[in-house]
Scaffold this active site. Structure first.
Site, short mmCIF file in Angstrom:
data_model
loop_
_atom_site.label_atom_id
_atom_site.label_comp_id
_atom_site.label_asym_id
_atom_site.label_seq_id
_atom_site.Cartn_x
_atom_site.Cartn_y
_atom_site.Cartn_z
N VAL A 1 -3.80 9.39 -8.58
CA VAL A 1 -4.42 8.28 -7.68
C VAL A 1 -3.61 8.49 -6.25
CG1 VAL A 1 -5.07 6.03 -7.25
CG2 VAL A 1 -4.91 6.90 -9.70
N CYS A 2 -2.58 8.48 -6.28
CA CYS A 2 -1.83 8.58 -5.03
C CYS A 2 -2.24 9.31 -4.08
CB CYS A 2 -0.38 8.74 -5.41
SG CYS A 2 0.54 7.55 -6.38
N PRO A 3 -2.43 10.75 -4.36
CA PRO A 3 -3.00 11.69 -3.23
C PRO A 3 -4.08 11.13 -2.55
CG PRO A 3 -3.01 12.92 -5.32
CD PRO A 3 -2.22 11.42 -5.38
N GLU B 1 -5.46 8.25 -2.22
CA GLU B 1 -5.18 6.99 -1.31
C GLU B 1 -4.34 7.38 -0.05
OE1 GLU B 1 -3.92 2.94 -3.48
OE2 GLU B 1 -2.65 4.75 -4.09
N ILE B 2 -3.35 8.32 -0.13
CA ILE B 2 -2.58 8.78 0.80
C ILE B 2 -3.70 9.54 1.70
CG2 ILE B 2 -0.72 10.33 1.68
CD1 ILE B 2 0.63 9.54 -0.80
#
Length: 179
Positions: free
Chosen positions: A50-52, A54-55
């Site tokens: 999920v993190c990439p 969002e980033i």
């Protein structure tokens, strides 16, 4: 957890600001962007799922935050070296125009009260901090749910009006008159 109206903690961390190893790192602290609004987007871990997304989405909107005199930063408890390796190996992050803060000792996430009790990493938290260092917005998502950068930008716009803004208010619309 620190909340609205409280002072954002003093901090000093290493940050990854480039994929060029000679210029990849910079120290960033709470005085690095004087007079600016700051947006901190904390995420759990590098090299995840999920993190990439969002980033990348926040990074794609960095100019819009900058147009509002706001400095966007992303942060996790991974080291600046892990941030660099991730940026060098993930095409979505190679040209990221915002610093990736490394809260390796977990001091900042602990002071904010956003260290996940199960995993020991940063929770998926977002802070909008005004130029005086006061927290004006905080939100925390479940670890499995990504954030919407358009909503964070909308909230920033509303905060910068210094007016009463109704539900779903958008920049350029009328604010509420309390009289």
């Amino acid at each position: 957890m620190l909340g609205i109206g409280e002072k954002f903690p003093e901090f000093s961390v290493n940050a990854t600001v480039s994929t060029d190893e000679k210029n990849a790192f910079e120290e960033i602290n709470n005085k690095s962007f004087p007079g600016k609004w700051t947006i901190f987007m904390f995420y759990p871990k590098d090299f995840t799922f999920v993190c990439p997304t969002e980033i990348q989405s926040f990074g794609d909107m960095a100019d819009e935050f900058e147009d509002r005199d706001a400095q966007l930063m992303v942060a996790s408890t991974d080291s600046e070296f892990v941030h660099l390796a991730w940026r060098q190996n993930d095409d979505r992050l190679k040209d990221l125009p915002v610093p990736m803060l490394a809260d390796l000792n977990r001091k900042l996430v602990s002071q904010l009260g956003i260290q996940d009790p199960e995993e020991g990493v940063a929770q998926r938290a977002t802070y909008i901090v005004d130029p005086d260092g006061i927290i004006r917005h905080v939100s925390v998502n479940d670890m499995s749910v990504g954030r919407n950068p358009n909503e964070i930008l909308r909230v920033l716009d509303a905060l910068q009006t210094d007016e009463l803004c109704p539900c779903n208010w958008q920049k350029g619309e009328e604010t509420l008159n309390a009289a």
